[in-house]
Design an enzyme around this catalytic site. Structure first.
Site, PDB file in Angstrom:
ATOM      1  N   GLU A 161       0.777  -1.252   0.000  1.00  0.00           N
ATOM      2  CA  GLU A 161       0.000   0.000   0.000  1.00  0.00           C
ATOM      3  C   GLU A 161       0.812   1.308   0.000  1.00  0.00           C
ATOM      4  OE1 GLU A 161      -2.934  -0.214   3.129  1.00  0.00           O
ATOM      5  OE2 GLU A 161      -4.120  -1.680   2.004  1.00  0.00           O
ATOM      6  N   GLU A 273      -5.558  -7.896  -0.592  1.00  0.00           N
ATOM      7  CA  GLU A 273      -6.273  -7.683   0.665  1.00  0.00           C
ATOM      8  C   GLU A 273      -7.744  -7.423   0.390  1.00  0.00           C
ATOM      9  OE1 GLU A 273      -4.825  -4.833   3.465  1.00  0.00           O
ATOM     10  OE2 GLU A 273      -2.737  -5.506   3.313  1.00  0.00           O
TER      11      GLU A 273
END
Length: 347
Positions: A161, A273
């Site tokens: 991320e 995710e």
């Protein structure tokens, strides 16, 4: 002639029957399906004390999921713990812990994802800054590729991320890491997150900088063996911080844009995710989201749920570890409808 006609008729009848039942059976599962095993990325102290500030999951933690039929386990860890000084040796104790878990997973026929869980930073400074030059990120991955590059059951998750930096800066960092990996001769699958938390819903957005949809086309892998790691949660801001889902179809709806992009540009995706709570709407949304990926298996390679691991509290709404009474969490049921089995001894 009559016999041949009967055979043709029967064959045609079988094909008609097969075509009729295939939609009911659903698309086959993607090849790589599993969960993130958290613990080594826990704690704000860097490096911190092992067993107090952070922990590596055990092979027992991993085996529960492998025995369920999941075959891919993502292992988050922190760069600063593995490499306390930039462009210096990896910490012997830490690489031993990481290697023990990774080799334990692959020995059971599973796949393991190395997940550098640092958000494109090292000790608070972005990759590409004076403090953390691109060469430092390349050095980390050169060392990791040297350690794990001989096992095709190990995938390389470049960075979790990235956000807070220009998309072009992250592109350059990712390319530096990829080049370093390939220079070692490693042929492992590489997973590349986009900028802005790598959300599927925001792949074409510009609130974080130039859209990933534009800049990620400039990712270069000499081996052409990589996929874009996408994250997509079900709550209103898509962060996974709330147990309340927007709807039973929000996950698939928000993946349509990036899936179209993957199709148009001949790229591959991996849902690194996602997750949700155990209410009926969330459970339906999980099933719907994974069904959407199965239906687009030409561009999606797999998925890993967030999260499992020994140090999550039992009240964490996305926890996939078994309950105290040993029973599966409710979320396991829709997940197991979309798993690919472990193949012992195939690596």
């Amino acid at each position: 002639m009559a016999v041949r006609t009967k055979k043709i008729s029967r064959s045609f009848g079988f094909l008609v029957w097969l075509a009729a039942i295939l939609p009911a059976l659903g698309a086959p599962p993607l090849p790589y399906t599993g969960v993130s095993l958290s613990g080594a990325e826990f704690g704000s102290k860097r490096p911190g004390i092992y067993g107090k500030d952070y922990i590596y999951p055990s092979l027992k933690d991993a085996s529960y999921f492998l025995e369920k039929g999941m075959n891919t386990l993502r292992v988050p860890f922190l760069w600063e713990r593995l490499q306390p000084e930039l462009e210096k040796d990896l910490d012997p104790a830490e690489i031993k812990r990481l290697r023990s878990l990774i080799e334990g997973i692959t020995a059971k026929g599973g796949y393991a994802i190395l997940d550098v869980h640092n958000y494109a930073k090292y000790r608070g400074s972005f990759i590409g800054s004076t403090e953390v030059p691109f060469t430092a990120f390349a050095d980390l991955w050169q060392r990791l590729a040297t350690e794990f590059g001989n096992d095709p059951h190990v995938f390389f998750g470049l960075m979790n991320e990235p956000h807070g930096l220009p998309t072009e800066q992250w592109r350059d960092a990712a390319n530096a890491g990829i080049q370093a990996i390939r220079k070692t001769g490693a042929k492992n699958l590489i997973l590349v997150c986009g900028n802005g938390f790598s959300g599927g819903h925001s792949w074409n957005s510009d609130w974080y900088g130039t859209p990933n949809a534009k800049v990620m086309l400039e990712i270069v892998d000499p081996a052409d063996h990589f996929a874009f790691e996408i994250h997509q949660y079900l709550d209103s801001n898509f962060s996974g911080s709330s147990p309340k889902p927007v709807s039973a179809t929000i996950g698939s709806e928000k993946l349509k844009g990036v899936t179209k992009w993957l199709h148009e540009h001949g790229k591959k995706g991996f849902l690194g995710e996602f997750g949700g709570a155990n209410d009926p709407v969330s459970l339906a949304a999980i099933d719907d989201q994974l069904g959407f990926l199965d239906d687009h298996a030409d561009v999606w390679l797999g998925w890993t749920w967030w999260a499992a691991g020994p140090w999550w509290g039992d009240d964490y709404f996305m926890l996939l570890r078994p309950a105290k009474d040993g029973q599966d969490r409710a979320q396991m049921a829709p997940l197991l409808k979309h798993v690919a089995p472990v193949s012992e001894g195939t690596h």
